[in-house]
Design an enzyme around this catalytic site. Structure first.
Site, PDB file in Angstrom:
ATOM      1  N   ASP A 109     148.175  12.065  -0.442  1.00  0.00           N
ATOM      2  CA  ASP A 109     147.708  12.689   0.562  1.00  0.00           C
ATOM      3  C   ASP A 109     148.678  12.513   1.898  1.00  0.00           C
ATOM      4  OD1 ASP A 109     145.880  14.966  -0.495  1.00  0.00           O
ATOM      5  OD2 ASP A 109     144.453  13.231  -0.474  1.00  0.00           O
ATOM      6  N   CYS A 162     147.925  21.412   7.965  1.00  0.00           N
ATOM      7  CA  CYS A 162     147.900  20.435   7.864  1.00  0.00           C
ATOM      8  C   CYS A 162     149.328  19.250   8.326  1.00  0.00           C
ATOM      9  CB  CYS A 162     147.568  20.482   6.297  1.00  0.00           C
ATOM     10  SG  CYS A 162     146.839  21.482   5.449  1.00  0.00           S
ATOM     11  N   HIS A 164     137.551  22.300   5.992  1.00  0.00           N
ATOM     12  CA  HIS A 164     138.028  21.659   7.416  1.00  0.00           C
ATOM     13  C   HIS A 164     137.576  23.210   8.264  1.00  0.00           C
ATOM     14  CE1 HIS A 164     140.811  18.136   5.781  1.00  0.00           C
ATOM     15  NE2 HIS A 164     139.963  18.123   6.485  1.00  0.00           N
ATOM     16  N   GLU A 198     148.360  16.192   9.482  1.00  0.00           N
ATOM     17  CA  GLU A 198     147.446  16.932  10.701  1.00  0.00           C
ATOM     18  C   GLU A 198     145.942  15.483  10.925  1.00  0.00           C
ATOM     19  OE1 GLU A 198     144.974  20.236  10.064  1.00  0.00           O
ATOM     20  OE2 GLU A 198     145.197  20.740  11.940  1.00  0.00           O
ATOM     21  N   ASP A 199     145.542  15.682   9.492  1.00  0.00           N
ATOM     22  CA  ASP A 199     144.436  15.097   9.131  1.00  0.00           C
ATOM     23  C   ASP A 199     144.010  13.290  10.362  1.00  0.00           C
ATOM     24  OD1 ASP A 199     143.171  17.175   8.263  1.00  0.00           O
ATOM     25  OD2 ASP A 199     144.034  16.331   6.189  1.00  0.00           O
TER      26      ASP A 199
HETATM   27  C1  CIR Z   1     142.848  16.816   0.846  1.00  0.00           C
HETATM   28  O1  CIR Z   1     141.788  16.856   0.214  1.00  0.00           O
HETATM   29  O2  CIR Z   1     142.359  15.154   1.919  1.00  0.00           O
HETATM   30  C2  CIR Z   1     143.447  16.954   0.669  1.00  0.00           C
HETATM   31  N1  CIR Z   1     143.854  17.261  -1.032  1.00  0.00           N
HETATM   32  C3  CIR Z   1     143.994  17.892   1.428  1.00  0.00           C
HETATM   33  C4  CIR Z   1     143.840  17.944   3.269  1.00  0.00           C
HETATM   34  C5  CIR Z   1     144.809  19.188   3.979  1.00  0.00           C
HETATM   35  N2  CIR Z   1     144.598  19.184   5.345  1.00  0.00           N
HETATM   36  C6  CIR Z   1     144.258  19.882   6.282  1.00  0.00           C
HETATM   37  O3  CIR Z   1     143.205  20.937   6.016  1.00  0.00           O
HETATM   38  N3  CIR Z   1     144.189  19.678   7.596  1.00  0.00           N
END
Ligand code: CIR
Length: 260
Positions: free
Chosen positions: A61, A248, A161, A66-67
């Site tokens: 991922d 993201c 989120h 962003e996370d």
């Molecule tokens: C996850 O589930 O962590 C990733 N497949 C997708 C993350 C998407 N991030 C976001 O919306 N900030």
């Protein structure tokens, strides 16, 4: 002031990504990589200086950078992602951010995903989600409130989120899916609702005075343009299968270097 955008390459193992609200489906990896490069070019066209970090087969991922951090003018806060498999994404991002900002971090037992933090001036709306817990929000408050920010928790329902449900698209305007977050929390803001036929359309990325937006949502796009905002559309069909959206895939902030 130059805007900096940090992005990260699509991992060759993207198909092993975390999934919460979608069923697994085949992802065209080459197309995902092309679409991500087009997204990066769009950021450059909107005036961002791009820092592109390498991906890794061990981090499915990692493109969803962003996370991994919350970047404020005063500090970059490395997160502790709610999905344990995503925690090894942080060191490479931290090594880049510490050249640009003083660094802080969310610590165990706190969890926080950057996708849950909506920076709206001096208010930080923070999603209480399956990824971000109360302890993570409290730690964010302890770091940000002394700097003059107000932290406002926001329960999110039926989406990954907070920024799946609401994003900022102009100085005083938010784009919102009111089924997933309580619109009353955003009193004083102008709200644009997503078109009912496009429930996933609330994720938009403000870059300077423009909005980078997924081409999958033309009806909501028309609502944004009707407010006089410039929209640049990108196709994210493949990363959407991994539950990613436009916010993201980058960390965007004003790029003054840290002093000293
Ligand atoms: C996850 O589930 O962590 C990733 N497949 C997708 C993350 C998407 N991030 C976001 O919306 N900030």
């Amino acid at each position: 002031m130059t805007l900096v955008a940090i992005t990260r390459e699509v991992s060759p193992s993207l198909e092993r990504c975390e999934l919460t609200h979608r069923e697994q489906e085949p992802i065209d990896l080459a197309l995902a990589m092309d679409q991500h490069r087009a997204y990066e070019r769009a950021l450059e066209a909107l005036g961002c200086r791009l820092f592109r970090l390498p991906g890794s087969p061990d981090l499915p991922d990692c493109v969803f950078i962003e996370d991994i951090a919350v970047v404020l003018d005063e500090v970059a806060i490395l997160t502790r992602p709610g999905a344990a498999a995503r925690r090894p994404e942080t060191p490479v991002v931290g090594a880049t951010l510490e050249t640009l900002r003083p660094l802080a971090e969310i610590r165990e037992p706190g969890t926080l995903d950057g996708g849950d933090v909506l920076v709206a001036g001096r208010t930080l709306f923070v999603g209480l989600s399956t990824r971000t817990n109360g302890e993570g929000i409290e730690q964010l408050g302890r770091l940000a409130e002394p700097l003059g920010y107000r932290v406002q928790p926001a329960e999110v329902d039926a989406c990954l989120h907070l920024k799946s449900a609401v994003t900022r698209i102009a100085e005083r305007t938010l784009l919102i899916q009111p089924k997933w977050v309580d619109a009353a929390l955003f009193e004083g803001w102008q709200l644009i609702k997503v078109a009912p036929s496009e429930p996933h359309a609330a994720n938009a990325l403000r870059v300077g005075h423009a909005v980078l937006y997924a081409s999958a949502y033309p009806r909501t796009r028309a609502r944004i343009e009707a407010r006089g905002l410039r929209v640049l559309a990108v196709d994210q069909s493949e990363l959407a299968k991994a539950e990613g959206g436009v916010t993201c895939c980058s960390l965007i902030f004003e790029g003054q270097r840290r002093r000293g």
